[in-house]
Scaffold this active site. Structure first.
Site, PDB file in Angstrom:
ATOM      1  CG  HIS A  26     -39.766 -58.418 -90.012  1.00 31.10           C
ATOM      2  ND1 HIS A  26     -40.991 -57.962 -89.789  1.00 31.10           N
ATOM      3  CD2 HIS A  26     -39.758 -59.555 -89.036  1.00 31.10           C
ATOM      4  CE1 HIS A  26     -41.822 -58.669 -88.407  1.00 31.10           C
ATOM      5  NE2 HIS A  26     -40.795 -59.090 -88.726  1.00 31.10           N
TER       6      HIS A  26
ATOM      7  CG  HIS B 210     -44.141 -62.461 -90.459  1.00 30.85           C
ATOM      8  ND1 HIS B 210     -43.380 -63.692 -89.751  1.00 30.85           N
ATOM      9  CD2 HIS B 210     -42.990 -62.013 -89.338  1.00 30.85           C
ATOM     10  CE1 HIS B 210     -42.906 -63.652 -88.335  1.00 30.85           C
ATOM     11  NE2 HIS B 210     -42.414 -62.625 -88.571  1.00 30.85           N
TER      12      HIS B 210
END
Length: 169
Positions: A87, A72
């Protein structure tokens, strides 16, 4: 033969323009529903509300770190020493990699525009997580003098517009 080179030194890079690593709408970090990002505890930057589930390299560099299990987040490092953290979403580490496909690994050399990570926006949102994606310059890097977020960039296409200006030492 190399008289033109005599006395010339390589120009030192003083400004790094970080291009948009995603396609979407640029928003200020304080709109990210996570205090660590919104209060800039991890660094200065912007966020992008993506309209497409692809993250690409915003500059030529090296993958300093890819979160292997969850895929992620990724940190890229420029030759100047400046780093950028991308992110995807908020609290998406909880998905344990579901809905994410990494196309790079830690240590890989990458070119601007190269696909880094694909993500399934619908699956992430269906699981109850926002897909707003912070793009920031982590604190504590000696090579960086200051970071100028270009929050008014509006809608951006990946790698076509700068979203951050990094002033280097």
């Amino acid at each position: 033969m190399f008289k033109w080179l005599k006395g010339k030194t390589q120009a030192k890079l003083e400004l790094l323009e970080v291009k948009a690593p995603l396609t979407g709408k640029v928003v200020p970090l304080d709109q990210v529903p996570d205090p660590a990002f919104a209060q800039k505890a991890m660094g200065e930057g912007i966020a992008i509300e993506p309209t497409e589930g692809k993250v690409v390299a915003p500059f030529d560099g090296k993958v300093a770190h890819l979160i292997e299990k969850s895929k992620h987040a990724v940190i890229l490092e420029h030759a100047s020493g400046a780093q950028v953290l991308i992110h995807i979403g908020v609290n998406t580490v909880s998905l344990k990699g579901e809905g994410f496909k990494a196309h790079v690994s830690t240590g890989d050399e990458v070119k601007a525009g190269q696909l880094l990570i694909e993500f399934d926006m619908d699956a992430i949102q269906a699981a109850g997580y926002p897909v707003i994606t912070p793009v920031l310059i982590p604190d504590g890097v000696d090579a960086i003098k200051s970071v100028e977020p270009l929050e008014n960039a509006g809608s951006v296409t990946a790698t076509s517009e700068a979203v951050l200006r990094v002033h280097l030492n």
